[in-house]
Each structure stands twice: as C-alpha cells, then as structure tokens.
Design a protein around this motif. Structure first.
Motif, mmCIF file in Angstrom:
data_model
loop_
_atom_site.group_PDB
_atom_site.id
_atom_site.type_symbol
_atom_site.label_atom_id
_atom_site.label_comp_id
_atom_site.label_asym_id
_atom_site.label_seq_id
_atom_site.Cartn_x
_atom_site.Cartn_y
_atom_site.Cartn_z
ATOM 1 N N VAL A 1 -34.257 2.242 41.967
ATOM 2 C CA VAL A 1 -33.377 3.261 41.386
ATOM 3 C C VAL A 1 -32.319 2.607 40.511
ATOM 4 O O VAL A 1 -32.004 3.095 39.408
ATOM 5 N N ARG A 2 -31.748 1.491 40.942
ATOM 6 C CA ARG A 2 -30.747 0.784 40.131
ATOM 7 C C ARG A 2 -31.316 0.390 38.764
ATOM 8 O O ARG A 2 -30.616 0.440 37.752
ATOM 9 N N GLU A 3 -32.579 0.024 38.757
ATOM 10 C CA GLU A 3 -33.208 -0.454 37.527
ATOM 11 C C GLU A 3 -33.363 0.656 36.494
ATOM 12 O O GLU A 3 -33.321 0.383 35.283
ATOM 13 N N ARG A 4 -33.496 1.879 36.959
ATOM 14 C CA ARG A 4 -33.796 2.961 36.019
ATOM 15 C C ARG A 4 -32.708 4.011 35.900
ATOM 16 O O ARG A 4 -32.884 4.987 35.160
ATOM 17 N N ALA A 5 -31.579 3.849 36.616
ATOM 18 C CA ALA A 5 -30.603 4.941 36.656
ATOM 19 C C ALA A 5 -29.175 4.423 36.677
ATOM 20 O O ALA A 5 -28.903 3.267 37.009
ATOM 21 N N SER A 6 -28.269 5.337 36.327
ATOM 22 C CA SER A 6 -26.830 5.096 36.459
ATOM 23 C C SER A 6 -26.299 5.899 37.631
ATOM 24 O O SER A 6 -26.704 7.052 37.840
ATOM 25 N N ILE A 7 -25.380 5.296 38.378
ATOM 26 C CA ILE A 7 -24.813 5.922 39.570
ATOM 27 C C ILE A 7 -23.388 6.353 39.265
ATOM 28 O O ILE A 7 -22.613 5.612 38.637
ATOM 29 N N GLY A 8 -23.021 7.551 39.701
ATOM 30 C CA GLY A 8 -21.670 8.037 39.463
ATOM 31 C C GLY A 8 -21.092 8.744 40.667
ATOM 32 O O GLY A 8 -21.813 9.201 41.560
ATOM 33 N N PHE A 9 -19.774 8.833 40.682
ATOM 34 C CA PHE A 9 -19.046 9.525 41.757
ATOM 35 C C PHE A 9 -18.039 10.480 41.113
ATOM 36 O O PHE A 9 -16.831 10.300 41.221
ATOM 37 N N PRO A 10 -18.534 11.496 40.421
ATOM 38 C CA PRO A 10 -17.621 12.375 39.687
ATOM 39 C C PRO A 10 -16.843 13.318 40.600
ATOM 40 O O PRO A 10 -17.208 13.541 41.762
ATOM 41 N N ARG A 11 -15.768 13.825 40.061
ATOM 42 C CA ARG A 11 -15.040 14.940 40.663
ATOM 43 C C ARG A 11 -15.220 16.139 39.727
ATOM 44 O O ARG A 11 -14.818 16.094 38.561
ATOM 45 N N ILE A 12 -15.857 17.177 40.223
ATOM 46 C CA ILE A 12 -16.153 18.351 39.409
ATOM 47 C C ILE A 12 -15.065 19.390 39.666
ATOM 48 O O ILE A 12 -14.828 19.776 40.821
ATOM 49 N N VAL A 13 -14.415 19.839 38.612
ATOM 50 C CA VAL A 13 -13.262 20.732 38.755
ATOM 51 C C VAL A 13 -13.722 22.178 38.712
ATOM 52 O O VAL A 13 -14.324 22.630 37.733
ATOM 53 N N ALA A 14 -13.442 22.906 39.788
ATOM 54 C CA ALA A 14 -13.787 24.329 39.868
ATOM 55 C C ALA A 14 -12.859 25.152 38.995
ATOM 56 O O ALA A 14 -11.840 24.663 38.479
ATOM 57 N N SER A 15 -13.183 26.426 38.839
ATOM 58 C CA SER A 15 -12.416 27.288 37.937
ATOM 59 C C SER A 15 -10.967 27.453 38.367
ATOM 60 O O SER A 15 -10.088 27.716 37.544
ATOM 61 N N ASP A 16 -10.687 27.291 39.669
ATOM 62 C CA ASP A 16 -9.303 27.420 40.146
ATOM 63 C C ASP A 16 -8.627 26.067 40.318
ATOM 64 O O ASP A 16 -7.556 25.978 40.926
ATOM 65 N N GLY A 17 -9.240 25.006 39.798
ATOM 66 C CA GLY A 17 -8.627 23.688 39.833
ATOM 67 C C GLY A 17 -9.007 22.832 41.027
ATOM 68 O O GLY A 17 -8.652 21.644 41.072
ATOM 69 N N VAL A 18 -9.704 23.401 41.997
ATOM 70 C CA VAL A 18 -10.146 22.619 43.153
ATOM 71 C C VAL A 18 -11.152 21.565 42.691
ATOM 72 O O VAL A 18 -12.078 21.868 41.930
ATOM 73 N N ARG A 19 -10.973 20.323 43.166
ATOM 74 C CA ARG A 19 -11.865 19.237 42.770
ATOM 75 C C ARG A 19 -12.914 19.015 43.853
ATOM 76 O O ARG A 19 -12.588 18.800 45.022
ATOM 77 N N LEU A 20 -14.177 19.050 43.423
ATOM 78 C CA LEU A 20 -15.304 18.896 44.322
ATOM 79 C C LEU A 20 -15.830 17.472 44.233
ATOM 80 O O LEU A 20 -16.151 16.984 43.142
#
Length: 600
Positions: free
Chosen positions: A64-83
C-alpha cells in the motif's frame, strides 16, 4: 520486538482465536495493538520490517505504501465540528472508486479497523474512514469533536460533507459506504439521504434496521444493550450527548415518555428510509447474527425484506461483530479455524462487483444465506475449550419468505410428576401454573453481552443444565426425545410464536420465553428467546398473549428434546414485576397455550 514473541504478532493470533471483544464490554487490546502497529508501519517503513508486524502484514503495508499516499485529515462539518479521518489515496493516476467507512461506536473511532482499510486499498479502492461526531476518547487523535448524534440528522449531513471531501480529494469513479455496527446504520442512512444521491453501494455489517425496536419492543426495554452502547462512547453521558439526547436516554432508562423515545429512535433507523433506498436502487449487503444482543436479528430482517434493490443477507452464528470483526481487524493466511475469512470476503466481493465492476459471482448470489447454528465440527484444545475443524453449514434461499416452509405446534400442559410441563401434540385446556417473579435465574439468554456470542462463533457455545433451573422462579415444558431423518429431528427455520394466558399479582407482567435444545446427557443449548411485557394488567385478571421469538436457523438433532422455559427476568431487559410477586400462566377453556415452531 521479535517475531517470536512481539505483541502485534501475538495480538493478530489473539484476534483470530478470541475475537474483537474484551470483557467490559470493550474493544480487545489486541485489536488496538495491531491497528497501531499497522499505522506506525505506514508512517515509517522500518516499523513494519523490524519485526513489529508478522511478515504477511508487513508485506501488505509495503504494497500500500508503494502505491498510495496516507493522510489524517480533519473534515469540517457544516456547523464547524471537525471530524477525525484517515485516508488512503492511490497514486497511479487511474480512476478508482472510494470506499467511505464511518467508524463504529467505539472510544477508538476509526482506528481499530486499519487492517480493512489496507485490504480495501490493495483491492483497488481509495479509502476514507472517519469518526462520527462525538465518538471517541478526547485523548486520542481518532476522536471527533461535538456530541454524539446517534445516527441523527447531523450525522446524515456529516456523511454528505464527507462525500464532498472524498469527491474533491480523490475524484472517485464511484462511491461506496462500508460500516460495522454504528457505522453500518450511518452508511445506510447517508446513502438514502445524500442530497445528490452519490452512493453506488452499501455494506452494512452487524447492523440495525429499526433502532426503536432494538431498544424497546414487546413492551420491554432492552436495558443492557443501551447501557453497553453508552459505555462505548468514550465518556460519561453528560459529556457525550446534548441535552435533548440526554433527556431521551433518561426517559428510556426510567421507562417514561416512551412514545418520544420511539419517535427519536425511528428517525435514526434505516427502516425509516427504505423507500428512498429503493428509489435510488442502492445495492445493499447486510450481515447480522442469530444471537445479536445489541440489534436483535428480527428487526434487521424485517427491514431487509422491505428492500427491493439488489441485496444480500448473511446470518451467522454468534453475536454483534463476532463474524466480521477479525476480518476487519487483522488476519493471517494461517487461520485458526475454517470459515473465519468468509464474512468479510463476501462483503468485499459485493463492493468489487458494484464499485469496481468485477465480473464475479455476486449477480448469481441468492438473496439470503443462513448459517445453521452450531453445525460446525470442533475438537478440544488445551484449557478446556474447542476449536472449529469444519465450518457450520450455510443454506441459501431466493428470499427470506422461502426460509420457513411449514410449522408445527407443541401445546403446553399442566405439570407432570417431575414438576415440569410437557410439550404435547394435542391441546390441553383448563390448567394453570405459577412462579415467583423478579429474580434472575439460571435461564438467561447469555452470560455477557458480546462475549457469550463471540464464543459461539469460535466453537464454544454456552451450555446449560436445566436441572439447576429453580422451578419456583420459572416454568419448564419439554418434549420427549424427537426422531427425524438423516440425524436431524427438526429443522427450525424462522421465528417461533408463543401463546399463553397470563395473570399476576402486579399490574404488569414480564415474561421471557426461551427455546432450548436438550441433549440426551441433559446438557442444553439456547436456540432463541424473546421477552414480552403485558402492561395495564389488572391484578389476578387473565390476558391472552402471543409473541414471536427471535428468528433462527437451528437443527435439533435426533434423540434431543425441545424445551420452552418462561421466567420473569433476564439481565438484558427491564422487568415489570416486583420481586416476590406471582405470575400465573395457563390455558383456560377455549384458549390454547403453545409454541408454534417454524420449519424449513
């Protein structure tokens, strides 16, 4: 750590043999150890090659490392809550579908199933896992902000926001949702309600159909399930839920304003959006267990039967998460028992066909596959347990309506000389039998939520000794040893129905009915059960009752006896009677008492 004795290697073996649940109940530390080791290896190649992982998992990480990028995003909901989220993006420049995985109801959020994310990436998917709002331990990075919405409107909106993020980041060819437990219900709800109808397939594992009847059915509250779910959130109720939800839960536990509780839970049920799912033609894969303690099988099957989309129902031996858990958390090729990989293999094949366009067997699958409980073969292992040597038999059906092909009724009778009643072929009227109410008895659906059923799945079902059942606190009826063909006396398929007349010294009566299989040596196994509470019951006044037990697929062996046991209290449920009261059941003239057994 060395490969011979390091924690992740030992933990992978523990997941396979012991399952994903520890006592408490909580996620097994082995699951968390393996997930953390996988993530460490993804971020640092040396962590996967220095013995911290078994070679097979190190190779998966490297691929998987060879073919992909790994991320740890924070996705912001419409009311500002971070997922909190975790992503794997394939970097070959080719179009790939994305599988979005809402996390289960766990203090660890998306973390425990890191192995499944790698497996999905290796099969050709972008992956985006996220923790629904409010779920998790604040000390962990896999925890999301906000309060738990319990698969409500905010969770549905968050799901669409996550899809927005996935489209922008991955530019996927198609979008699928896969969830286990809490994530499974959210997956179905998001797919049905997404404003742009962007979901092409759903996999719902250990899922629910109707949260209202999961919590409150037949006039009885499922207290232990609700308490377990609250304990799983990663914090006290007042910190994890908003005031409205706290009030709903308080009302539930106090048995008040239950109409409001039902309305609140119904809105959070995939069954409430079946019409939308059907209109959108979303292929839906459902997996559940016969002895499911959090979301009983019947309500999930009821929802499934209403779907008119391409669909598949897999029913397994065991309890919540037991069949799918190891395949989500970490497995090696050298499996400890056969059939362990099947639950997730079929789930992935469902996605492969509907998202990757794979030319596999999915289009020819019958709608229903039922594993027949305890038909596996086992051998003893040190420590007094058993290991499966041949998997339990599975039966397929074109639809759920084909599972039950007939029925027979066994009638309840007055007590015989032994003190127990008989399950007889002919009706017997004009009798009554009483027992003392309010106390827990040896007749119980399970010793522990999740754990008892997890042992069933691995070949170690709980055994009962009916001789130890205190007849002053419960009633027993049993057949004579039954005969049949090919070693099977009865093929029980579907939901049994219990009928009897009840009266009590209180103004309400809870009856818990259990169906047992008694072997010639006197040991017994539970087939199914279900409670019923008769409210508004004037003291010492007869009321005729009828209710269905949870559906099952069970072979009663030749020479075994079928037994019905009724008491007033099980640790799983609320009990209406006071301790020390009396409940009397019977069959007054013109009102037969019996149990109708579905056959297939």
């Amino acid at each position: 750590m060395s490969a011979a004795g390091d924690e992740p290697t030992a933990s992978v073996n523990d997941i396979a043999t012991q399952g994903i649940w520890a006592s408490g109940p909580t996620i097994s530390p082995s699951v968390v150890q393996v997930a953390r080791a996988l993530l460490a290896a993804l971020e640092d190649e040396a962590a996967g090659t220095a013995g911290a992982l078994p070679a097979e998992l190190s190779e998966l990480v490297a691929a998987v490392r060879e073919r992909a990028s790994i991320g740890f995003p924070r996705i912001v909901a419409s009311d500002g809550v971070r997922l909190s989220a975790f992503s794997i993006k394939l970097n070959d420049g080719k179009p790939h579908p994305v599988v979005i995985v809402p996390a289960g109801w766990s203090p660890y959020g998306w973390l425990p199933f890191a192995y499944s994310y790698l497996t999905l990436a290796q099969r050709g998917y972008h992956v985006l896992a996220y923790t629904p709002r409010g779920i998790g331990d604040p000390a962990l990075p896999s925890t999301s902000e906000g309060t738990v919405d319990v698969a409500g409107p905010k969770d549905r909106a968050d799901g669409s926001t996550v899809i927005d993020y996935a489209q922008a980041y991955f530019d996927p060819s198609r979008i699928g949702l896969l969830g286990e437990s809490y994530g499974s219900g959210i997956s179905q709800l998001v797919a049905a309600h997404d404003p742009d109808a962007r979901v092409s397939a759903v996999v719902a594992l250990s899922t629910w159909g109707n949260l209202a009847t999961s919590l409150y059915d037949n006039g009885t509250r499922h207290l232990e399930a609700a308490q377990a779910l609250i304990a799983f959130t990663g914090g006290p109720m007042e910190d994890k839920f908003d005031e409205e939800t706290q009030q709903i839960l308080t009302d539930f536990f106090h048995g008040q304003n239950l109409d409001d509780v039902v309305a609140w839970a119904t809105e959070r049920s995939p069954a409430s959006c079946v019409k939308l799912t059907n209109q959108r033609r979303i292929p839906t894969f459902v997996s559940n267990t016969w002895h499911e303690s959090l979301f009983p099988a019947g309500q999930t099957i009821d929802m499934f039967t209403r779907l008119t989309v391409p669909k598949r129902l897999n029913m397994w031996t065991g309890d919540h998460g037991a069949p799918e858990g190891p395949g989500l958390s970490g497995l090696l090729t050298s499996l400890p028992f056969p059939g362990l990989r099947e639950p997730m293999r079929e789930a992935y094949e469902w996605l492969d066909h509907h998202l990757l366009g794979a030319d596999n067997d999915v289009p020819t699958w019958p709608e229903v596959s039922n594993q027949v409980m305890f038909t596996y073969k086992t051998s003893p292992v040190p420590g007094g347990t058993h290991r499966i040597t041949a998997p339990a038999r599975r039966e397929t059906h074109a639809s759920w309506s084909d599972v039950t092909t007939g029925s027979e009724t066994w009638y309840l009778t007055a007590a015989a000389g032994s003190g127990d009643g008989v399950l007889a072929e002919g009706a017997a009227n004009g009798w009554s039998r009483g027992f003392t109410t309010g106390s827990l008895t040896e007749a119980t659906a399970m010793d522990a939520v999740l754990r008892t059923g997890q042992k069933e799945w691995s070949g170690n079902p709980k055994t009962y000794d009916l001789e130890k059942f205190d007849r002053s606190q419960l009633l027993v009826w049993a057949t004579e040893p039954l005969s049949g063909r090919s070693g099977v006396a009865r093929r029980i398929r579907g939901a049994a129905t219990v009928r009897m007349t009840v009266r009590g010294t209180d103004d309400a009566a809870t009856l818990v009915a259990y169906l047992f299989d008694i072997a010639p040596d006197g040991t017994a196994r539970i087939i199914t059960h279900e409670p019923y509470t008769a409210a508004g019951l004037p003291p010492n006044t007869d009321r005729n009752l009828s209710w269905q037990l949870q559906p099952t697929a069970y072979d009663l062996a030749e020479g075994h006896r079928l037994a019905l046991v009724v008491n007033s209290r099980d640790q799983l449920y609320s009990c209406a009677e006071t301790d020390g009261g009396t409940t009397t059941v019977g069959s007054p003239g013109g009102h037969d008492a019996g149990v109708e057994i579905p056959l297939g």
